[in-house]
Design an enzyme around this catalytic site. Structure first.
Site, PDB file in Angstrom:
ATOM      1  N   GLN A 144       0.798  -1.237  -0.006  1.00 44.18           N
ATOM      2  CA  GLN A 144       0.085  -0.173   0.060  1.00 44.18           C
ATOM      3  C   GLN A 144       1.072   1.320   0.010  1.00 44.18           C
ATOM      4  OE1 GLN A 144      -3.098  -0.105  -0.512  1.00 44.18           O
ATOM      5  NE2 GLN A 144      -3.458   2.213  -0.494  1.00 44.18           N
ATOM      6  N   VAL A 176      -6.283   8.486  -2.280  1.00 44.35           N
ATOM      7  CA  VAL A 176      -5.839   7.139  -2.346  1.00 44.35           C
ATOM      8  C   VAL A 176      -5.557   6.936  -0.818  1.00 44.35           C
ATOM      9  CG1 VAL A 176      -3.344   7.663  -3.043  1.00 44.35           C
ATOM     10  CG2 VAL A 176      -4.355   5.364  -3.129  1.00 44.35           C
ATOM     11  N   ALA A 177      -5.850   5.664  -0.210  1.00 46.19           N
ATOM     12  CA  ALA A 177      -5.429   5.328   1.038  1.00 46.19           C
ATOM     13  C   ALA A 177      -4.013   5.303   1.426  1.00 46.19           C
ATOM     14  CB  ALA A 177      -6.082   3.985   1.697  1.00 46.19           C
ATOM     15  N   SER A 209      -5.847   1.506   4.632  1.00 48.87           N
ATOM     16  CA  SER A 209      -6.406   0.788   3.449  1.00 48.87           C
ATOM     17  C   SER A 209      -7.029  -0.416   3.988  1.00 48.87           C
ATOM     18  CB  SER A 209      -5.391   0.300   2.339  1.00 48.87           C
ATOM     19  OG  SER A 209      -6.157  -0.308   1.409  1.00 48.87           O
ATOM     20  N   HIS A 228      -7.628  -3.014   2.259  1.00 46.38           N
ATOM     21  CA  HIS A 228      -6.957  -4.207   1.434  1.00 46.38           C
ATOM     22  C   HIS A 228      -5.873  -4.878   2.568  1.00 46.38           C
ATOM     23  CE1 HIS A 228      -8.223  -3.714  -2.708  1.00 46.38           C
ATOM     24  NE2 HIS A 228      -8.591  -2.327  -2.369  1.00 46.38           N
ATOM     25  N   ASP A 269     -11.831  -5.980  -5.066  1.00 48.97           N
ATOM     26  CA  ASP A 269     -12.137  -5.263  -6.064  1.00 48.97           C
ATOM     27  C   ASP A 269     -12.464  -5.839  -7.200  1.00 48.97           C
ATOM     28  OD1 ASP A 269     -11.660  -3.054  -4.361  1.00 48.97           O
ATOM     29  OD2 ASP A 269      -9.609  -2.335  -5.412  1.00 48.97           O
ATOM     30  N   GLU A 275     -15.404   4.291  -4.349  1.00 53.21           N
ATOM     31  CA  GLU A 275     -14.927   3.050  -5.114  1.00 53.21           C
ATOM     32  C   GLU A 275     -15.919   2.296  -5.650  1.00 53.21           C
ATOM     33  OE1 GLU A 275     -11.116   1.107  -4.208  1.00 53.21           O
ATOM     34  OE2 GLU A 275     -11.001   2.287  -2.573  1.00 53.21           O
ATOM     35  N   HIS A 301     -15.466  -1.814  -4.963  1.00 57.76           N
ATOM     36  CA  HIS A 301     -14.761  -2.211  -3.640  1.00 57.76           C
ATOM     37  C   HIS A 301     -15.518  -3.017  -2.767  1.00 57.76           C
ATOM     38  CE1 HIS A 301     -11.445  -1.575  -0.479  1.00 57.76           C
ATOM     39  NE2 HIS A 301     -12.543  -1.776   0.432  1.00 57.76           N
TER      40      HIS A 301
END
Length: 171
Positions: free
Chosen positions: A74, A91-92, A97, A99, A106, A149, A152
């Site tokens: 990330q 953006v994270a 994030s 993720h 995604d 997003e 996501h």
């Protein structure tokens, strides 16, 4: 097992957080090279069920475009995107994030280049909650989530149905 962990612009994970039950997503269900996409095992099992239902009910393939990212991944993504698009690009930051939780997929659409207008998006928006996933960042909830997003999806397990039915955010 806690799937209700909140990670967003305000709550973060440590740099050494890494789930211990990551499963490799088969290239049958994801883009990329073998082993490049991972997600926590329970989320993977639910994703496969959802993928199979989408194929059987609507003749579509829900392909994973992005999934688990460790902190350093990330960090790389954040640095590349802010360098390319400027420091205000949405953006994270590393640690912030979802993720990194290993609970995110995604989804990419096979039919169009824009996911949110695809038949895949229409199907998954109506059905993801049946498999424990929620649409995490809708455009009408940016003031709450901080993100928009369209592809996501976050695995939250049993609480997905309530989140969907009440049309609320995970926060």
């Amino acid at each position: 097992v806690v799937y209700a962990i909140i990670v967003n612009k305000y709550y973060h994970l440590s740099s050494d957080y890494e789930p211990d039950d990551l499963a490799t997503i088969s290239t049958k269900y994801s883009w990329g090279t073998l082993g490049s996409q991972k997600v926590r095992q329970e989320a993977y099992d639910a994703y496969i069920e959802m993928h199979q239902a989408a194929q059987a009910e609507a003749n579509i393939y829900l392909m994973v475009n992005s999934s688990y990212r460790k902190y350093s991944d990330q960090e790389r993504v954040y640095n590349e995107l802010t360098k390319a698009y400027g420091p205000n690009y949405d953006v994270a930051k590393p640690g912030f994030s979802e993720h990194q939780t290993g609970l995110v997929v995604d989804i990419a659409a096979g039919s169009t280049s824009t996911f949110k207008n695809s038949k895949e998006a229409k199907w998954i928006m109506q059905n993801a909650h049946k498999y424990g996933f929620i649409f995490r960042y809708s455009s009408d909830k940016i003031k709450i989530t901080g993100y928009n997003e369209p592809a996501h999806f976050r695995y939250v397990g049993d609480i997905a149905k309530e989140i969907y039915e009440k049309n609320i955010t995970f926060e």
